[in-house]
Design a protein around this motif. Sequence first.
Motif, PDB file in Angstrom:
ATOM      1  N   ILE A   1       5.219  -4.818  -9.324  1.00 21.18           N
ATOM      2  CA  ILE A   1       5.181  -3.386  -9.044  1.00 21.18           C
ATOM      3  C   ILE A   1       4.469  -2.663 -10.181  1.00 21.18           C
TER       4      ILE A   1
ATOM      5  N   GLN B   1       4.752   2.726  -1.701  1.00 17.74           N
ATOM      6  CA  GLN B   1       5.970   3.484  -1.397  1.00 17.74           C
ATOM      7  C   GLN B   1       5.597   4.866  -0.856  1.00 17.74           C
TER       8      GLN B   1
ATOM      9  N   ALA C   1       9.340   8.989  -6.576  1.00 19.42           N
ATOM     10  CA  ALA C   1      10.755   8.979  -6.956  1.00 19.42           C
ATOM     11  C   ALA C   1      11.193  10.264  -7.653  1.00 19.42           C
TER      12      ALA C   1
ATOM     13  N   LEU D   1       4.459   4.364  -6.507  1.00 20.23           N
ATOM     14  CA  LEU D   1       4.903   2.988  -6.690  1.00 20.23           C
ATOM     15  C   LEU D   1       4.140   2.084  -5.719  1.00 20.23           C
TER      16      LEU D   1
ATOM     17  N   TYR E   1       3.198  -2.028  -4.586  1.00 22.96           N
ATOM     18  CA  TYR E   1       3.651  -3.415  -4.620  1.00 22.96           C
ATOM     19  C   TYR E   1       2.451  -4.349  -4.465  1.00 22.96           C
TER      20      TYR E   1
END
Length: 397
Positions: free
Chosen positions: A261, A303, A307, A330, A332
Amino acid sequence: MIELLLTSFPVLIRYIQLRLRGEAMTIWNMKTALYAWACLAFALFVTIFYFHPKSYTGLVPFRTISVVAQANGPVTEVAVENGQAVKAGDLLFRIENSSQTAALTQAKAELAQLDAAEAKAKDALTLAKASVTSANASLAKLQQDLDQAQTLLDRNVGTQDKVRELEAAVISAEATREAAKAQTDVAETDLSQSIPAQRAVAEAAVQRAQVELDHTEVRAYADGTVTQMAMSVGSPASQLVLRPGMVIIPERGEDAHLRVIAGFPQVARATLYEGMPAEIACESNLNLSNRDAVLPAHIVAIQPAIASGQVTPGGDLLEPSARATRGSILVYFELLHPEHEAIMLDGSGCIIQTYTNRLPGVFGHVISATGVVKAAGLRLKVWGALIAGVGLGGGGH
């Protein structure tokens, strides 16, 4: 530095022209070349950094298992040590279990009492059925005697007192038979309902006591390596998740792919996309030969939320100015070659370089080609970090 060298050809051309003419190089006769150089460098910088975003926040994430006890008491045995590999089901430690053992013994004794009660109820049922049979026989005999006495009375041979005596005896025998039937019903009810219900309760008590006893033996729930063990024989068993007795680092599943990540600036959202090629360089993979230090990868997921914008219910109203820190996107990543997963160390910090390769036309090919500058820069940074011995440090994204 590489970008500046690639865009310096206007200055070099102008410098050669001046040398061929025998003129001295001054700021006035070089200003056009310098301006062209600055424009080209700026355009190349913007192109490369916008279409090939980099992140210094790459991380190989992993989970840990906190080992806590489910029963109170002092530790009587520790079966593992720090750094030991364990398999699922292996014993980790035991807790003093005298009270749990006594509770299990009592529960089993109560279950054994029900076995005796069931045997007693079966005997009572047999006896009750025999009493019913005997009462039926006695009642049939008395009924026959009553019929004979009534016949004699009708013929003026017998007496009224004899008939009344036999009638009373028949009524008594019927009562006796009904009592025997009631005893049979009671015994059958005990066998079919009462005792099974009591047995179910007793068996549940045995199972509960067994579970409580099993809780005094703490075993591993997954394959992994024991670390941060903070207990010894005689120490109280901790039941707090925040203060575990030890931690297990689980092994990677054979079917689960390793994911890396990284956080990218929000302005890179328009450039990042699933399937985008990337290269990952982790500090734990640095080596002098540069072998397996830079690994090919690709984006598998982005994502859909940032966040830092998460809002949870609370007593205070939301104040946006209190959230001055801008969050990152974010992303991955998965390695292109599964065999590279074995050389990735959990928790390692990484630099991740992405490359845009899906723009159409000639311009798109040019943009993709500029990625070689970022690729070369990544490898130079890896070598520099190795030589300097400070790791893949860097600021921003």
